[in-house]
Design an enzyme around this catalytic site. Structure first.
Site, PDB file in Angstrom:
ATOM      1  N   ALA A  69       3.017  -1.131   4.793  1.00 15.98           N
ATOM      2  CA  ALA A  69       2.356  -1.242   6.101  1.00 15.98           C
ATOM      3  C   ALA A  69       1.932  -2.675   6.437  1.00 15.98           C
ATOM      4  CB  ALA A  69       1.150  -0.309   6.157  1.00 15.98           C
ATOM      5  N   ASN A 122       8.169  -5.517  -1.013  1.00 15.51           N
ATOM      6  CA  ASN A 122       8.087  -4.392  -0.096  1.00 15.51           C
ATOM      7  C   ASN A 122       6.626  -4.351   0.342  1.00 15.51           C
ATOM      8  OD1 ASN A 122       7.840  -1.989   1.246  1.00 15.51           O
ATOM      9  ND2 ASN A 122       9.071  -0.816  -0.197  1.00 15.51           N
ATOM     10  N   GLU A 127      12.948  -9.264   1.439  1.00 15.28           N
ATOM     11  CA  GLU A 127      12.101  -8.167   1.911  1.00 15.28           C
ATOM     12  C   GLU A 127      12.859  -6.854   1.743  1.00 15.28           C
ATOM     13  OE1 GLU A 127      10.079  -6.795   6.175  1.00 15.28           O
ATOM     14  OE2 GLU A 127      11.089  -8.728   6.024  1.00 15.28           O
ATOM     15  N   HIS A 155      12.695  -2.506   2.237  1.00 14.02           N
ATOM     16  CA  HIS A 155      12.082  -1.289   2.752  1.00 14.02           C
ATOM     17  C   HIS A 155      12.944  -0.119   2.308  1.00 14.02           C
ATOM     18  CE1 HIS A 155       9.195  -3.500   5.066  1.00 14.02           C
ATOM     19  NE2 HIS A 155      10.183  -4.291   5.427  1.00 14.02           N
ATOM     20  N   ILE A 156      12.332   0.878   1.749  1.00 12.56           N
ATOM     21  CA  ILE A 156      13.053   2.032   1.231  1.00 12.56           C
ATOM     22  C   ILE A 156      13.686   2.818   2.366  1.00 12.56           C
ATOM     23  CG2 ILE A 156      12.773   4.213  -0.025  1.00 12.56           C
ATOM     24  CD1 ILE A 156      10.467   2.727  -1.584  1.00 12.56           C
ATOM     25  N   PRO A 205       0.795  -1.224   0.000  1.00 17.05           N
ATOM     26  CA  PRO A 205       0.000   0.000   0.000  1.00 17.05           C
ATOM     27  C   PRO A 205       0.831   1.279   0.000  1.00 17.05           C
ATOM     28  CG  PRO A 205      -0.242  -1.189   2.089  1.00 17.05           C
ATOM     29  CD  PRO A 205       0.532  -2.062   1.168  1.00 17.05           C
ATOM     30  N   ASN A 206       0.308   2.222  -0.737  1.00 20.50           N
ATOM     31  CA  ASN A 206       0.820   3.586  -0.854  1.00 20.50           C
ATOM     32  C   ASN A 206       2.084   3.707  -1.706  1.00 20.50           C
ATOM     33  OD1 ASN A 206      -1.240   4.786   0.814  1.00 20.50           O
ATOM     34  ND2 ASN A 206      -0.204   3.813   2.524  1.00 20.50           N
ATOM     35  N   TYR A 215      11.049   8.814   1.445  1.00 19.89           N
ATOM     36  CA  TYR A 215      11.063   7.782   0.413  1.00 19.89           C
ATOM     37  C   TYR A 215      11.781   8.194  -0.870  1.00 19.89           C
ATOM     38  CZ  TYR A 215       7.601   5.847   3.558  1.00 19.89           C
ATOM     39  OH  TYR A 215       6.968   5.354   4.663  1.00 19.89           O
ATOM     40  N   HIS A 240       3.915  -5.133   9.045  1.00 18.31           N
ATOM     41  CA  HIS A 240       3.745  -5.160  10.493  1.00 18.31           C
ATOM     42  C   HIS A 240       2.423  -5.783  10.923  1.00 18.31           C
ATOM     43  CE1 HIS A 240       6.778  -2.227   9.568  1.00 18.31           C
ATOM     44  NE2 HIS A 240       5.871  -1.458   9.008  1.00 18.31           N
ATOM     45  N   ARG A 287       4.840  10.970  -2.370  1.00 22.29           N
ATOM     46  CA  ARG A 287       4.475  10.894  -0.951  1.00 22.29           C
ATOM     47  C   ARG A 287       5.730  10.936  -0.087  1.00 22.29           C
ATOM     48  NH1 ARG A 287       3.996   5.744   2.012  1.00 22.29           N
ATOM     49  NH2 ARG A 287       3.192   6.262   4.060  1.00 22.29           N
ATOM     50  N   ARG A 323      12.608   4.499  12.722  1.00 23.84           N
ATOM     51  CA  ARG A 323      11.272   5.105  12.697  1.00 23.84           C
ATOM     52  C   ARG A 323      10.471   4.644  13.907  1.00 23.84           C
ATOM     53  NH1 ARG A 323       8.821   4.748   6.938  1.00 23.84           N
ATOM     54  NH2 ARG A 323       7.503   6.362   7.854  1.00 23.84           N
ATOM     55  N   ASP A 361       1.881 -16.165   5.549  1.00 22.78           N
ATOM     56  CA  ASP A 361       1.447 -17.528   5.219  1.00 22.78           C
ATOM     57  C   ASP A 361       1.552 -17.794   3.714  1.00 22.78           C
ATOM     58  OD1 ASP A 361       0.952 -18.172   7.866  1.00 22.78           O
ATOM     59  OD2 ASP A 361      -1.226 -17.892   7.711  1.00 22.78           O
TER      60      ASP A 361
END
Length: 144
Positions: free
Chosen positions: A77, A74, A98, A100-101, A10-11, A23, A80, A18, A107, A87
Site C-alpha cells: 500500500a 514490494n 518494484e 507487485h504480486i 504492509p500486510n 495473492y 501509492h 490474506r 484493480r 526519497d
C-alpha cells in the site's frame, strides 16, 4: 558476494493467508527459499525483510546503501502513498526493481499510481510470487 535486499511492505506478512484469490497461497518463506536458491546459484545472497512500518522500511533502505548491491521492493500500500520511501530509494545508488504480486492495473484506480516506479529500473506486476524471481534475475543482470 553481492547482497540483494528484498523488502516487503504492509500486510505481506499475511501472504498465503490474506485474500489468496488475489495473492495466492505461497508465503514469504516460499519467496525467500526460491530467491535464496537463485541467488546462491549466481554467487549472490539475499536478505528478505517485511514490515508494516513505513519508517522501518526507510531505515532498511538507508542501511542498504552500505550493504546491498540492489533492492527488490514490494511496497504494498505504500506504493501509492509514500514519497518518503521514494526519497529513500533515490538515496540508494544500486538498481531497484518494484514488484507487485497482483496486476495492479486490473484493480482499483488508486492502485494505478506508484511513487516507487519513478525510481525503479523496472516494475513487475501480475506474475504472482514468481515476480520476485523475475526481479532477482533482473537485478543480478544489472549488477553484472
Amino acid at each position: 558476494m553481492p547482497e540483494i535486499l528484498i523488502l516487503n511492505g504492509p500486510n505481506l506478512n499475511l501472504l498465503g493467508k490474506r485474500q489468496p484469490e488475489i495473492y495466492g497461497r505461497e508465503t514469504l518463506a516460499d519467496v525467500e527459499a526460491a530467491c535464496a536458491a537463485i541467488a546462491g546459484a549466481a554467487g549472490a545472497s539475499i536478505t528478505l525483510r517485511q514490515s508494516n512500518s513505513e519508517a522501518q522500511l526507510i531505515d532498511w533502505i538507508h542501511q542498504a546503501r552500505e550493504t546491498a548491491a540492489g533492492i527488490i521492493i514490494n511496497p504494498a500500500a505504500f506504493t501509492h502513498t509514500s514519497v518518503a520511501i521514494y526519497d529513500a530509494l533515490n538515496a540508494f545508488e544500486g538498481p531497484v526493481i518494484e514488484v507487485h504480486i497482483s496486476n495492479v492495473h486490473k484493480r482499483e484506480s488508486f492502485r494505478h499510481h506508484s511513487y516507487v516506479s519513478l525510481r525503479a529500473e523496472g516494475v513487475i506486476a501480475g506474475c504472482g510470487v514468481q515476480g520476485y524471481e523475475l526481479a532477482l534475475a533482473r537485478v543480478l543482470r544489472l549488477i553484472g
